[in-house]
Enzyme design. Structure first.
Site, PDB file in Angstrom:
ATOM      1  N   PRO A 173     -11.227   0.826  -4.112  1.00  0.00           N
ATOM      2  CA  PRO A 173     -11.160   1.477  -2.794  1.00  0.00           C
ATOM      3  C   PRO A 173     -11.826   2.846  -2.833  1.00  0.00           C
ATOM      4  CG  PRO A 173      -9.039   1.588  -3.905  1.00  0.00           C
ATOM      5  CD  PRO A 173      -9.911   0.720  -4.753  1.00  0.00           C
ATOM      6  N   CYS A 174     -12.069   3.402  -1.668  1.00  0.00           N
ATOM      7  CA  CYS A 174     -12.797   4.669  -1.594  1.00  0.00           C
ATOM      8  C   CYS A 174     -12.034   5.775  -2.316  1.00  0.00           C
ATOM      9  CB  CYS A 174     -13.056   5.042  -0.139  1.00  0.00           C
ATOM     10  SG  CYS A 174     -11.641   5.775   0.701  1.00  0.00           S
ATOM     11  N   LEU A 175     -12.759   6.783  -2.741  1.00  0.00           N
ATOM     12  CA  LEU A 175     -12.169   7.860  -3.546  1.00  0.00           C
ATOM     13  C   LEU A 175     -11.093   8.633  -2.797  1.00  0.00           C
ATOM     14  CD1 LEU A 175     -15.364   9.281  -5.314  1.00  0.00           C
ATOM     15  CD2 LEU A 175     -13.573   7.837  -6.316  1.00  0.00           C
ATOM     16  N   SER A 177      -8.635   7.512  -1.413  1.00  0.00           N
ATOM     17  CA  SER A 177      -7.333   6.891  -1.671  1.00  0.00           C
ATOM     18  C   SER A 177      -6.644   7.468  -2.896  1.00  0.00           C
ATOM     19  CB  SER A 177      -7.501   5.376  -1.850  1.00  0.00           C
ATOM     20  OG  SER A 177      -8.243   5.093  -3.025  1.00  0.00           O
TER      21      SER A 177
END
Length: 271
Positions: A173-175, A177
């Site tokens: 998931p994107c950073l 998160s």
């Protein structure tokens, strides 16, 4: 049963006649891109959003996967970090992220003659707290995997059956998160986390997170890898590296890696 679901996925995409895939390079959206290309050929397009919350190497991997599939691939820029509602990192941060994504992709789809955007949301995602799904639906996007009832495990099984080399690729998931809700997100913080996770990957680790809270980096690894990690890693060198990135303290989560762990605070509040 699984092959029946694959045939339903093909039929859904064939009915659309043209498909613009919101393609992150993760195993879910890659499966949608693969099937879309198999069914529609050059009437399928994969589009990846580039932003500070995406590691450059993840974008490069998405490019290589698209080339392997054969699908046309484009990259667009998104600017969710400029939205104060996103940068403040509220519990519904993903809503503002997906709003930016689909506010970018929908006009592109309309301009190119695609009926709607399709994404890689799977049936399991509907059972987790995913405010981004609402943002996508509000903008007319469809989620073929979820509509057909294809779970994450089935995504991997189908990907393996279709001989996609990344079928067992860890979720990435994107950073954003990596930060506890309520802690403001900045480009500098995203870059700091990205560098720390890159350091761990260069040690040969694949499933991992570096959670960031203030000046503290908390490393999450699969529980079965923790003991070996402690015994074989040059910990002083690791700490020095993380501190050079801007962290002050470096810790190891003894519970181990668990996807979506930061959402447990939401469950505590609800109970």
């Amino acid at each position: 049963m699984l092959i029946e679901k694959l045939e339903k996925l093909k039929a859904l995409l064939a009915e659309a006649d043209r498909a613009l895939v919101a393609y992150s390079g993760g195993v879910d959206s890659a499966l949608v891109a693969k099937v879309a290309y198999d069914v529609l050929g050059d009437r399928a397009l994969a589009v990846t959003a580039e932003s500070p919350s995406l590691l450059p190497e993840d974008l490069e991997e998405a490019r290589m996967q698209a080339a392997f599939i054969g699908i046309a691939h484009e990259v667009v820029q998104t600017h969710e970090i400029e939205n104060p509602n996103y940068a403040a990192n509220p519990v519904n941060r993903c809503y503002f992220c997906k709003s930016e994504l689909h506010d970018t992709l929908k006009p592109l789809a309309i301009e190119r003659g695609y009926p709607y955007v399709v994404d890689g949301v799977n049936a399991d995602d509907l059972r987790d707290y995913r405010p981004g799904i609402q943002a996508a639906k509000e903008r007319g996007a469809r989620s073929p995997l979820a509509e057909i009832g294809i779970t994450k495990a089935e995504v991997r099984e189908l990907s393996k059956w279709l001989e996609l080399p990344w079928w067992n690729k860890p979720a990435q998931p994107c950073l954003s998160s990596r930060f506890p809700y309520g802690e403001a997100i900045t480009i500098a913080k995203l870059q700091r986390v990205g560098r720390a996770e890159r350091y761990l990957r260069q040690l040969g680790l694949t499933t991992l997170r570096v959670r960031s809270a203030g000046d503290v980096a908390r490393i999450e690894l699969p529980p079965e890898q923790i003991q070996e990690f402690v015994q074989t890693t040059d910990l002083p060198a690791l700490v020095a590296a993380f501190q050079s990135y801007g962290f002050v303290y470096v810790t190891l989560d003894l519970e181990g890696f668990r996807s979506g762990k930061l959402n447990q605070v939401l469950h505590l509040v609800e109970s």
